[in-house]
Design a protein around this motif. Structure first.
Motif, PDB file in Angstrom:
ATOM      1  N   VAL A 105      14.738 -14.837  -2.952  1.00 16.92           N
ATOM      2  CA  VAL A 105      15.196 -14.328  -1.721  1.00 16.92           C
ATOM      3  C   VAL A 105      14.595 -15.012  -0.668  1.00 16.92           C
ATOM      4  O   VAL A 105      13.452 -15.304  -0.605  1.00 16.92           O
ATOM      5  N   LYS A 134      15.260 -10.505   4.831  1.00 15.81           N
ATOM      6  CA  LYS A 134      14.559 -10.660   3.350  1.00 15.81           C
ATOM      7  C   LYS A 134      14.119  -9.234   3.003  1.00 15.81           C
ATOM      8  O   LYS A 134      14.520  -8.822   1.899  1.00 15.81           O
ATOM      9  N   THR A 135      13.078  -8.873   3.516  1.00 14.56           N
ATOM     10  CA  THR A 135      12.531  -7.536   3.150  1.00 14.56           C
ATOM     11  C   THR A 135      13.267  -6.488   3.106  1.00 14.56           C
ATOM     12  O   THR A 135      13.287  -5.643   2.255  1.00 14.56           O
ATOM     13  N   ILE A 175      15.444  -6.513  -0.015  1.00 10.39           N
ATOM     14  CA  ILE A 175      14.720  -6.128  -1.248  1.00 10.39           C
ATOM     15  C   ILE A 175      14.628  -4.581  -1.501  1.00 10.39           C
ATOM     16  O   ILE A 175      14.532  -4.095  -2.227  1.00 10.39           O
ATOM     17  N   GLU A 206      10.028 -13.634  -2.726  1.00 12.57           N
ATOM     18  CA  GLU A 206      10.583 -13.590  -1.182  1.00 12.57           C
ATOM     19  C   GLU A 206       9.693 -14.806  -0.424  1.00 12.57           C
ATOM     20  O   GLU A 206       8.422 -14.713  -0.466  1.00 12.57           O
ATOM     21  N   LYS A 223       5.685 -11.912  -2.603  1.00 11.75           N
ATOM     22  CA  LYS A 223       6.061 -12.370  -1.440  1.00 11.75           C
ATOM     23  C   LYS A 223       4.978 -13.418  -1.050  1.00 11.75           C
ATOM     24  O   LYS A 223       3.993 -13.358  -1.188  1.00 11.75           O
ATOM     25  N   VAL A 283       7.917  -7.485  -7.020  1.00 11.40           N
ATOM     26  CA  VAL A 283       8.052  -8.365  -5.776  1.00 11.40           C
ATOM     27  C   VAL A 283       6.987  -9.265  -5.711  1.00 11.40           C
ATOM     28  O   VAL A 283       5.578  -8.987  -5.494  1.00 11.40           O
TER      29      VAL A 283
END
Length: 167
Positions: free
Chosen positions: A6, A14-15, A18, A101, A37, A35
């Motif tokens: 992402v 983005k967050t 998700i 991410e 990040k 995830v």
């Protein structure tokens, strides 16, 4: 295991994307999701905390656990994202999906999050399969030359599953 990247500018959703995807994947498919990040601006651990003290003293791995079954793993070792993904895949726990991410140079199927149509072209790459992010909170008024679907995970969950071949 399915890996989905992402990407998007800061504040593009983005967050948010998700978060919504995890909720749908958990409630409708009971998937376990990871995830990873990319944090550009600040350190992960806080000075003065025991985990920080341990890694500063030279521990490569510091794991903290509390009575609420919350765990944090601090790995203070130079490791690239691909190696980190392999570590998660080989680990003792089973996961169905990994979202990354903010890592722009990965060659996994990618979701590009944007606020508006004009942000799309400058960020497109051959891995982008879907446009999402804050653009889904309003109806785009401009026509885009980009022939990719704009998907809101909550409203178009089945489309999301189909595009990324999630069973």
């Amino acid at each position: 295991m399915i890996i989905i990247s992402v990407i998007g500018y800061s504040g593009s959703g983005k967050t948010h994307f998700i978060q919504k995807a995890i909720r749908k994947l958990k409630t409708e498919l009971n998937f376990e999701v990871v995830v990873i990040k990319n944090i550009h601006q600040h350190q992960i651990d806080e000075e003065g905390k025991d985990s920080y003290i341990f890694t500063e003293a030279g521990a490569v791995l510091s794991i903290i656990k509390n009575k609420l079954n919350e765990n944090a793993i601090f790995l203070k070792k130079k490791i690239d994202i691909e190696e980190l993904i392999r570590w998660v895949i080989k680990g003792p726990f089973k996961f169905e999906i990994i979202f990354t991410e903010g890592f722009r140079n990965l060659s996994y199927p990618t979701i590009l999050c944007v606020k508006k149509i004009s942000e799309i072209k400058t960020q497109l790459n051959e891995n982008v399969k879907v446009i999402s992010g804050l653009i889904t909170t309003s109806k785009p008024s401009q026509k885009s030359e980009v022939k990719l679907p704009i998907v809101d995970t909550e409203e178009n969950f089945e489309s999301f599953l189909k595009i990324f071949e999630i069973k």
